[in-house]
Design a protein around this motif. Structure first.
Motif, PDB file in Angstrom:
ATOM      1  N   ILE A 227     -29.573  -9.488 -27.500  1.00  8.02           N
ATOM      2  CA  ILE A 227     -29.146  -8.358 -26.669  1.00  8.02           C
ATOM      3  C   ILE A 227     -30.019  -7.139 -26.942  1.00  8.02           C
ATOM      4  O   ILE A 227     -30.440  -6.430 -26.018  1.00  8.02           O
ATOM      5  CB  ILE A 227     -27.664  -8.029 -26.924  1.00  8.02           C
ATOM      6  N   LYS A 228     -30.317  -6.888 -28.230  1.00  6.40           N
ATOM      7  CA  LYS A 228     -31.174  -5.761 -28.578  1.00  6.40           C
ATOM      8  C   LYS A 228     -32.571  -5.931 -27.985  1.00  6.40           C
ATOM      9  O   LYS A 228     -33.174  -4.969 -27.482  1.00  6.40           O
ATOM     10  CB  LYS A 228     -31.270  -5.634 -30.106  1.00  6.40           C
ATOM     11  N   SER A 229     -33.050  -7.156 -28.002  1.00  5.45           N
ATOM     12  CA  SER A 229     -34.374  -7.431 -27.435  1.00  5.45           C
ATOM     13  C   SER A 229     -34.385  -7.197 -25.930  1.00  5.45           C
ATOM     14  O   SER A 229     -35.332  -6.611 -25.389  1.00  5.45           O
ATOM     15  CB  SER A 229     -34.780  -8.870 -27.752  1.00  5.45           C
ATOM     16  N   VAL A 230     -33.339  -7.646 -25.243  1.00  8.06           N
ATOM     17  CA  VAL A 230     -33.251  -7.438 -23.791  1.00  8.06           C
ATOM     18  C   VAL A 230     -33.182  -5.947 -23.487  1.00  8.06           C
ATOM     19  O   VAL A 230     -33.828  -5.454 -22.553  1.00  8.06           O
ATOM     20  CB  VAL A 230     -32.019  -8.176 -23.221  1.00  8.06           C
ATOM     21  N   GLN A 231     -32.403  -5.208 -24.274  1.00  8.00           N
ATOM     22  CA  GLN A 231     -32.297  -3.767 -24.073  1.00  8.00           C
ATOM     23  C   GLN A 231     -33.656  -3.090 -24.216  1.00  8.00           C
ATOM     24  O   GLN A 231     -34.036  -2.259 -23.385  1.00  8.00           O
ATOM     25  CB  GLN A 231     -31.298  -3.174 -25.071  1.00  8.00           C
ATOM     26  N   GLU A 232     -34.380  -3.436 -25.268  1.00  7.94           N
ATOM     27  CA  GLU A 232     -35.685  -2.810 -25.499  1.00  7.94           C
ATOM     28  C   GLU A 232     -36.703  -3.239 -24.448  1.00  7.94           C
ATOM     29  O   GLU A 232     -37.537  -2.435 -24.020  1.00  7.94           O
ATOM     30  CB  GLU A 232     -36.174  -3.176 -26.901  1.00  7.94           C
ATOM     31  N   GLU A 233     -36.626  -4.505 -24.031  1.00 11.49           N
ATOM     32  CA  GLU A 233     -37.542  -4.970 -22.981  1.00 11.49           C
ATOM     33  C   GLU A 233     -37.269  -4.240 -21.672  1.00 11.49           C
ATOM     34  O   GLU A 233     -38.194  -3.885 -20.931  1.00 11.49           O
ATOM     35  CB  GLU A 233     -37.399  -6.481 -22.791  1.00 11.49           C
ATOM     36  N   GLY A 234     -35.977  -4.007 -21.389  1.00 12.17           N
ATOM     37  CA  GLY A 234     -35.624  -3.247 -20.194  1.00 12.17           C
ATOM     38  C   GLY A 234     -36.162  -1.832 -20.252  1.00 12.17           C
ATOM     39  O   GLY A 234     -36.648  -1.292 -19.250  1.00 12.17           O
ATOM     40  N   LEU A 235     -36.094  -1.219 -21.422  1.00 15.57           N
ATOM     41  CA  LEU A 235     -36.611   0.135 -21.589  1.00 15.57           C
ATOM     42  C   LEU A 235     -38.124   0.175 -21.345  1.00 15.57           C
ATOM     43  O   LEU A 235     -38.624   1.070 -20.645  1.00 15.57           O
ATOM     44  CB  LEU A 235     -36.285   0.649 -22.990  1.00 15.57           C
ATOM     45  N   ARG A 236     -38.840  -0.804 -21.887  1.00 13.60           N
ATOM     46  CA  ARG A 236     -40.298  -0.839 -21.684  1.00 13.60           C
ATOM     47  C   ARG A 236     -40.626  -1.037 -20.205  1.00 13.60           C
ATOM     48  O   ARG A 236     -41.566  -0.408 -19.679  1.00 13.60           O
ATOM     49  CB  ARG A 236     -40.920  -1.961 -22.524  1.00 13.60           C
ATOM     50  N   TYR A 237     -39.867  -1.903 -19.539  1.00 13.60           N
ATOM     51  CA  TYR A 237     -40.087  -2.130 -18.110  1.00 13.60           C
ATOM     52  C   TYR A 237     -39.918  -0.824 -17.339  1.00 13.60           C
ATOM     53  O   TYR A 237     -40.755  -0.469 -16.481  1.00 13.60           O
ATOM     54  CB  TYR A 237     -39.107  -3.182 -17.593  1.00 13.60           C
ATOM     55  N   LEU A 238     -38.857  -0.093 -17.620  1.00 13.51           N
ATOM     56  CA  LEU A 238     -38.574   1.144 -16.898  1.00 13.51           C
ATOM     57  C   LEU A 238     -39.615   2.217 -17.215  1.00 13.51           C
ATOM     58  O   LEU A 238     -40.030   2.976 -16.327  1.00 13.51           O
ATOM     59  CB  LEU A 238     -37.176   1.641 -17.254  1.00 13.51           C
ATOM     60  N   GLU A 239     -40.058   2.282 -18.461  1.00 12.63           N
ATOM     61  CA  GLU A 239     -41.089   3.257 -18.824  1.00 12.63           C
ATOM     62  C   GLU A 239     -42.379   2.972 -18.072  1.00 12.63           C
ATOM     63  O   GLU A 239     -43.051   3.920 -17.599  1.00 12.63           O
ATOM     64  CB  GLU A 239     -41.328   3.227 -20.332  1.00 12.63           C
TER      65      GLU A 239
ATOM     66  N   VAL B  78     -30.782 -16.609 -14.589  1.00  9.79           N
ATOM     67  CA  VAL B  78     -31.009 -15.173 -14.469  1.00  9.79           C
ATOM     68  C   VAL B  78     -32.478 -14.842 -14.735  1.00  9.79           C
ATOM     69  O   VAL B  78     -33.058 -15.288 -15.725  1.00  9.79           O
ATOM     70  CB  VAL B  78     -30.103 -14.402 -15.456  1.00  9.79           C
ATOM     71  N   ASP B  79     -33.072 -14.081 -13.856  1.00  7.29           N
ATOM     72  CA  ASP B  79     -34.449 -13.610 -14.002  1.00  7.29           C
ATOM     73  C   ASP B  79     -34.386 -12.190 -14.565  1.00  7.29           C
ATOM     74  O   ASP B  79     -33.933 -11.261 -13.889  1.00  7.29           O
ATOM     75  CB  ASP B  79     -35.145 -13.626 -12.642  1.00  7.29           C
ATOM     76  N   LYS B  80     -34.838 -12.031 -15.813  1.00  7.85           N
ATOM     77  CA  LYS B  80     -34.761 -10.716 -16.436  1.00  7.85           C
ATOM     78  C   LYS B  80     -35.493  -9.661 -15.624  1.00  7.85           C
ATOM     79  O   LYS B  80     -35.007  -8.537 -15.477  1.00  7.85           O
ATOM     80  CB  LYS B  80     -35.352 -10.766 -17.849  1.00  7.85           C
ATOM     81  N   HIS B  81     -36.634 -10.008 -15.106  1.00  3.98           N
ATOM     82  CA  HIS B  81     -37.412  -9.018 -14.372  1.00  3.98           C
ATOM     83  C   HIS B  81     -36.712  -8.601 -13.087  1.00  3.98           C
ATOM     84  O   HIS B  81     -36.831  -7.448 -12.656  1.00  3.98           O
ATOM     85  CB  HIS B  81     -38.816  -9.551 -14.090  1.00  3.98           C
ATOM     86  N   ALA B  82     -35.956  -9.536 -12.490  1.00  4.07           N
ATOM     87  CA  ALA B  82     -35.163  -9.164 -11.320  1.00  4.07           C
ATOM     88  C   ALA B  82     -34.055  -8.187 -11.716  1.00  4.07           C
ATOM     89  O   ALA B  82     -33.750  -7.243 -10.967  1.00  4.07           O
ATOM     90  CB  ALA B  82     -34.574 -10.414 -10.679  1.00  4.07           C
ATOM     91  N   LEU B  83     -33.467  -8.419 -12.902  1.00  2.00           N
ATOM     92  CA  LEU B  83     -32.461  -7.479 -13.404  1.00  2.00           C
ATOM     93  C   LEU B  83     -33.065  -6.104 -13.626  1.00  2.00           C
ATOM     94  O   LEU B  83     -32.513  -5.077 -13.208  1.00  2.00           O
ATOM     95  CB  LEU B  83     -31.869  -7.990 -14.721  1.00  2.00           C
ATOM     96  N   PHE B  84     -34.212  -6.069 -14.287  1.00  2.00           N
ATOM     97  CA  PHE B  84     -34.859  -4.796 -14.578  1.00  2.00           C
ATOM     98  C   PHE B  84     -35.287  -4.089 -13.287  1.00  2.00           C
ATOM     99  O   PHE B  84     -35.205  -2.859 -13.182  1.00  2.00           O
ATOM    100  CB  PHE B  84     -36.063  -5.006 -15.483  1.00  2.00           C
TER     101      PHE B  84
END
Length: 361
Positions: free
Chosen positions: A225-237, A335-341
């Motif tokens: 979960i922490k990894s997904v959260q941080e990956e989402g943050l990097r995607y948004l940045e 689930v596609d993480k990039h689609a979520l992001f």
């Protein structure tokens, strides 16, 4: 933990007996009702026919009905039940009940230990001048109904059965009031105290025998979960790099499931976009927008007009109408993480337009 070990543990978990669901009550929620003194205090209140509960002698009759030939006893008291009555030796009797014809010593044992000075209690009644010519009854109320020689044991199960019958009659013959509700809560609480653990023995043994693997699985879950959260943050940045926006993120848990929250630091409100990984059976993941601090009806209408995209489910209100929520449901399968992001980024862009152009108007 290897993937095969993880799967084997999950497979075993699905075969375990379910934990029994018990109805909570006011005594079990943050109260000290599992101690003997509070339980005795409440019981004494309901045993006194003249108390404010308005049930008359019904609860007293229920208690007496658990004694041999107890139904023949006069169900009345000359005074309120005496709690912590002192003997000549300084010992204390849990509860002393006195009628015109009899005196009853009641020892309440929520737990199983019975190491009271029972003989002193008996001597106290025999030497008390006011009790002459009255019949004596020595009663121990306990989980299993055990009692020392010369005493009568009442199992809590027997008393609870009698109290439930009393409660049922009271509901039928009179209007419902707070005292009936309180008595029902009291009965529920006593039932929960007398029950065995709500966790089946098989389930308990499985957890204790596999604590190390379960903890490893929890650590794995938290790390993912922490990894997904941080990956989402990097995607948004990266996604908003041209704007130079600073993005903040927080991790909450709703009903045990992670809610990953993202917001632009320049927003003056508490608005944010949340990825809610809700794995409750029958539910689904979703990405939701919260427009917060809507302090006027005009601002609420602006939020609806600006944010209510056709892809959203029906919006809802929170915080006495000062928050509006919108969500897009996400299929959990494959689930596609990039689609979520990407969906988080889309909702943040829409929310940013509202926060910058509408809130200050």
């Amino acid at each position: 933990m290897q993937e095969e070990e993880l799967q084997a543990l999950l497979d075993k978990l699905t075969t375990l007996p379910a934990i029994e669901k018990r109805e909570p009550n006011m005594f079990s929620i943050g109260a000290r009702g599992h101690y003997e003194n509070p339980v005795s205090d409440v019981l004494a209140f309901f045993l006194w026919p003249e108390a404010e509960h308005g049930l008359g002698n019904r609860v007293l009759e229920a208690l007496l009905s658990c004694l041999p030939q107890g139904q023949a006893l006069d169900a009345s008291l000359v005074c309120a039940p005496e709690r912590e009555a002192s003997t000549e030796k300084g010992n204390r009797i849990d509860m002393l009940l006195e009628s015109d014809e009899w005196v009853l010593v009641l020892e309440n044992k929520i737990r199983h230990q019975q190491n009271n000075p029972f003989e002193d209690y008996q001597d106290h009644l025999k030497t008390e001048a006011a009790y002459r010519h009255k019949d004596f009854y020595y009663v121990v109320l306990s989980p299993e109904g055990k009692a020392p020689a010369g005493w009568h044991g009442i199992a809590y199960k027997a008393l609870l059965t009698a109290l439930s019958e009393c409660l049922g009659k009271a509901f039928i013959t009179g209007p419902v009031n707070k005292w009936l509700v309180l008595l029902r809560e009291f009965i529920l609480h006593l039932e929960s105290l007398m029950m065995k653990s709500a966790i089946p023995e098989t389930t308990e043994r499985f957890v204790l025998e596999n604590l190390d693997q379960i903890q490893e699985m929890l650590n794995l879950k938290n790390n993912v979960i922490k990894s997904v959260q941080e990956e989402g943050l990097r995607y948004l940045e990266n996604h908003f790099a041209d704007q130079g926006y600073e993005i903040s993120t927080r991790l909450n848990h709703w009903y045990g499931y992670p809610a990953l929250r993202y917001a632009f630091s320049h927003w003056v409100s508490a608005s944010d976009v949340v990825l809610y990984l809700n794995a409750t059976p029958g539910e689904t993941f979703d990405v939701r927008t919260y427009a917060c601090n809507l302090t006027s009806e005009a601002l609420r209408e602006e939020a609806k007009a600006c944010l209510n995209h056709e892809t959203y489910e029906a919006p809802w209100n929170e915080g006495q109408g000062k928050i509006i929520g919108f969500q897009v449901l996400i299929d959990q399968k494959n689930v596609d993480k990039h689609a979520l992001f990407a969906e988080i980024a889309r909702q943040m862009a829409v929310l940013d337009d509202f926060e910058l152009t509408k809130r200050g108007e």
